[in-house]
Design a protein around this motif. Structure first.
Motif, PDB file in Angstrom:
ATOM      1  N   SER A   1       1.426   5.446  11.342  1.00 21.14           N
ATOM      2  CA  SER A   1       1.208   5.170  12.754  1.00 21.14           C
ATOM      3  C   SER A   1       2.099   4.024  13.207  1.00 21.14           C
ATOM      4  O   SER A   1       2.601   3.238  12.383  1.00 21.14           O
ATOM      5  CB  SER A   1      -0.255   4.800  13.004  1.00 21.14           C
ATOM      6  N   LYS A   2       2.285   3.903  14.532  1.00 19.74           N
ATOM      7  CA  LYS A   2       3.089   2.806  15.064  1.00 19.74           C
ATOM      8  C   LYS A   2       2.438   1.465  14.745  1.00 19.74           C
ATOM      9  O   LYS A   2       3.120   0.477  14.457  1.00 19.74           O
ATOM     10  CB  LYS A   2       3.255   2.968  16.573  1.00 19.74           C
ATOM     11  N   ALA A   3       1.085   1.433  14.766  1.00 20.88           N
ATOM     12  CA  ALA A   3       0.367   0.196  14.438  1.00 20.88           C
ATOM     13  C   ALA A   3       0.609  -0.204  12.985  1.00 20.88           C
ATOM     14  O   ALA A   3       0.785  -1.383  12.670  1.00 20.88           O
ATOM     15  CB  ALA A   3      -1.127   0.368  14.699  1.00 20.88           C
ATOM     16  N   SER A   4       0.640   0.788  12.082  1.00 22.27           N
ATOM     17  CA  SER A   4       0.913   0.503  10.667  1.00 22.27           C
ATOM     18  C   SER A   4       2.322  -0.059  10.494  1.00 22.27           C
ATOM     19  O   SER A   4       2.548  -0.975   9.694  1.00 22.27           O
ATOM     20  CB  SER A   4       0.755   1.766   9.831  1.00 22.27           C
ATOM     21  N   ALA A   5       3.266   0.500  11.264  1.00 20.93           N
ATOM     22  CA  ALA A   5       4.646   0.016  11.194  1.00 20.93           C
ATOM     23  C   ALA A   5       4.740  -1.428  11.674  1.00 20.93           C
ATOM     24  O   ALA A   5       5.443  -2.254  11.078  1.00 20.93           O
ATOM     25  CB  ALA A   5       5.556   0.902  12.020  1.00 20.93           C
ATOM     26  N   ALA A   6       4.017  -1.744  12.756  1.00 21.38           N
ATOM     27  CA  ALA A   6       4.026  -3.116  13.280  1.00 21.38           C
ATOM     28  C   ALA A   6       3.491  -4.090  12.238  1.00 21.38           C
ATOM     29  O   ALA A   6       4.073  -5.163  12.008  1.00 21.38           O
ATOM     30  CB  ALA A   6       3.205  -3.189  14.557  1.00 21.38           C
ATOM     31  N   ARG A   7       2.390  -3.717  11.588  1.00 22.97           N
ATOM     32  CA  ARG A   7       1.816  -4.594  10.560  1.00 22.97           C
ATOM     33  C   ARG A   7       2.759  -4.721   9.362  1.00 22.97           C
ATOM     34  O   ARG A   7       2.843  -5.779   8.730  1.00 22.97           O
ATOM     35  CB  ARG A   7       0.451  -4.051  10.103  1.00 22.97           C
ATOM     36  N   PHE A   8       3.462  -3.636   9.047  1.00 21.70           N
ATOM     37  CA  PHE A   8       4.412  -3.648   7.925  1.00 21.70           C
ATOM     38  C   PHE A   8       5.505  -4.675   8.158  1.00 21.70           C
ATOM     39  O   PHE A   8       5.827  -5.483   7.267  1.00 21.70           O
ATOM     40  CB  PHE A   8       5.014  -2.254   7.750  1.00 21.70           C
ATOM     41  N   PHE A   9       6.104  -4.709   9.340  1.00 21.72           N
ATOM     42  CA  PHE A   9       7.180  -5.656   9.620  1.00 21.72           C
ATOM     43  C   PHE A   9       6.659  -7.093   9.661  1.00 21.72           C
ATOM     44  O   PHE A   9       7.355  -8.021   9.245  1.00 21.72           O
ATOM     45  CB  PHE A   9       7.891  -5.283  10.923  1.00 21.72           C
ATOM     46  N   GLN A  10       5.428  -7.268  10.122  1.00 22.45           N
ATOM     47  CA  GLN A  10       4.827  -8.606  10.080  1.00 22.45           C
ATOM     48  C   GLN A  10       4.587  -9.050   8.646  1.00 22.45           C
ATOM     49  O   GLN A  10       4.757 -10.220   8.303  1.00 22.45           O
ATOM     50  CB  GLN A  10       3.516  -8.597  10.874  1.00 22.45           C
ATOM     51  N   ARG A  11       4.216  -8.098   7.788  1.00 20.33           N
ATOM     52  CA  ARG A  11       3.991  -8.419   6.385  1.00 20.33           C
ATOM     53  C   ARG A  11       5.290  -8.874   5.710  1.00 20.33           C
ATOM     54  O   ARG A  11       5.265  -9.652   4.753  1.00 20.33           O
ATOM     55  CB  ARG A  11       3.404  -7.191   5.672  1.00 20.33           C
ATOM     56  N   LEU A  12       6.402  -8.386   6.208  1.00 17.63           N
ATOM     57  CA  LEU A  12       7.696  -8.796   5.664  1.00 17.63           C
ATOM     58  C   LEU A  12       8.128 -10.167   6.191  1.00 17.63           C
ATOM     59  O   LEU A  12       9.155 -10.700   5.738  1.00 17.63           O
ATOM     60  CB  LEU A  12       8.770  -7.759   6.011  1.00 17.63           C
ATOM     61  N   GLY A  13       7.371 -10.724   7.122  1.00 15.54           N
ATOM     62  CA  GLY A  13       7.696 -12.056   7.625  1.00 15.54           C
ATOM     63  C   GLY A  13       8.341 -12.084   8.987  1.00 15.54           C
ATOM     64  O   GLY A  13       8.760 -13.152   9.462  1.00 15.54           O
ATOM     65  N   TYR A  14       8.430 -10.921   9.643  1.00 20.01           N
ATOM     66  CA  TYR A  14       8.988 -10.870  10.992  1.00 20.01           C
ATOM     67  C   TYR A  14       7.860 -11.020  12.015  1.00 20.01           C
ATOM     68  O   TYR A  14       6.715 -10.630  11.759  1.00 20.01           O
ATOM     69  CB  TYR A  14       9.713  -9.542  11.229  1.00 20.01           C
TER      70      TYR A  14
ATOM     71  N   SER B   1       0.849  -1.194   0.000  1.00 20.33           N
ATOM     72  CA  SER B   1       0.000   0.000   0.000  1.00 20.33           C
ATOM     73  C   SER B   1       0.881   1.239   0.000  1.00 20.33           C
ATOM     74  O   SER B   1       2.099   1.163   0.195  1.00 20.33           O
ATOM     75  CB  SER B   1      -0.890  -0.005   1.247  1.00 20.33           C
ATOM     76  N   ALA B   2       0.272   2.393  -0.199  1.00 21.31           N
ATOM     77  CA  ALA B   2       1.037   3.652  -0.221  1.00 21.31           C
ATOM     78  C   ALA B   2       1.758   3.873   1.102  1.00 21.31           C
ATOM     79  O   ALA B   2       2.921   4.295   1.137  1.00 21.31           O
ATOM     80  CB  ALA B   2       0.096   4.820  -0.515  1.00 21.31           C
ATOM     81  N   THR B   3       1.073   3.574   2.221  1.00 29.07           N
ATOM     82  CA  THR B   3       1.693   3.740   3.539  1.00 29.07           C
ATOM     83  C   THR B   3       2.867   2.798   3.715  1.00 29.07           C
ATOM     84  O   THR B   3       3.947   3.196   4.178  1.00 29.07           O
ATOM     85  CB  THR B   3       0.663   3.480   4.656  1.00 29.07           C
TER      86      THR B   3
END
Length: 303
Positions: free
Chosen positions: A68-81, A36-38
């Motif tokens: 947001s911090k929540a968006s960042a958390a989901r981003f790293f999970q999306r990368l497989g962490y 996504s853009a974010t």
């Protein structure tokens, strides 16, 4: 059935272990087009600050990306962490593994000389093969156009990029005029960079382990209007946004020292292609160079 379950479990475990050790660049490259853009803003922040990631918290990275911090958390999970803490741990491990000191412990204690050399050569052959996979004809054409049409070509590469930078300078200076190596300026970079303009090209060699100096040189050259041709070992270089063309040249290895055989081969190809493309000018220049060698008597005569 129990045996089948064990096989599946072992296969799943191997896949999990492979995923755990997958480099950040590879993870980002796989998903970047679907983000996504974010998440793309977060990815761009991570790429731009790749060398200093351990200095940032999740909140700071999110703030730099306007997320947001929540968006960042989901981003790293999306990368497989598993989460940001898992991301930091693996980045820390990968940073330490870049050092030859870390890799020396993973090599066999006393391999047979023939087996060791054979494996080394095969690794370099594979690396040359992957060079073909990472470069399109369009990218090569862009690079050649930049090098041929530039008023002057400037070359820079520090640490592991130094050898390739010197080799590029030695070859390109034989087929065209005004090829200059910034490595040799002994602190006079500012005075030289002040003369650059949009007719000049900077060939920047960006290999791990990266220095903090190269991004500053590239940014300074771009501020004058000069175009950048980037030769890098990562498909997601932090310098990519400043480059007019990017040559991806794999060098990373599990051996003690990274191999630059593909970079040397690529520079040889570019210089040879330039000589063919500018045959009349290249022949005249090389003829003058040979005449000067004869006058200077600085080369031994082949027997």
């Amino acid at each position: 059935m129990p045996c089948l379950k064990l096989v599946r479990h072992a296969r799943t475990r191997r896949n999990d272990m492979k995923k755990e050790t997958e480099p950040l660049d590879a993870r980002l490259l796989k998903v970047y087009d679907q983000l996504s853009a974010t998440d793309r803003r977060l990815a761009d922040v991570v790429i731009a600050r790749k060398k200093d990631l351990l200095a940032y918290s999740a909140t700071e990275l999110a703030g730099l990306a306007g997320a947001s911090k929540a968006s960042a958390a989901r981003f790293f999970q999306r990368l497989g962490y598993a989460g940001f803490s898992d991301f930091r741990q693996q980045v820390r491990a990968q940073v330490s593994q870049q050092s030859p000191l870390a890799r020396i412990g993973r090599t066999p204690a006393r391999p047979s000389e023939s087996a060791s050399l054979q494996a080394h050569v095969q690794n370099d052959v594979a690396r040359l093969g992957s060079l073909l996979d990472g470069l399109t004809q369009d990218v090569l054409e862009q690079a050649l156009e930049l090098l041929v049409r530039a008023r002057r070509v400037w070359i820079v590469g520090y640490r592991n990029g130094c050898m390739t930078a010197f080799y590029a300078s030695a070859l390109l200076s034989q087929v065209r005029h005004d090829v200059n190596l910034l490595n040799e300026l002994s602190g006079r970079e500012a005075e030289i960079l002040a003369d650059l303009n949009d007719k000049d090209v900077l060939l920047a060699v960006d290999f791990r382990r990266r220095t903090s100096r190269l991004p500053r040189i590239v940014a300074a050259a771009r501020s004058t209007g000069a175009r950048v041709l980037l030769l890098t070992d990562t498909p997601l270089s932090a310098l990519a946004s400043q480059a007019a063309a990017i040559l991806h040249c794999p060098s990373q290895t599990e051996q003690v020292f990274d191999s630059y055989v593909s970079a040397v081969s690529l520079m040889n190809y570019l210089a040879t292609s330039m000589a063919a493309r500018t045959r009349k000018q290249a022949r005249a220049r090389m003829s003058r160079i040979e005449s000067l060698h004869a006058a200077l008597g600085d080369l031994e005569t082949d027997s």
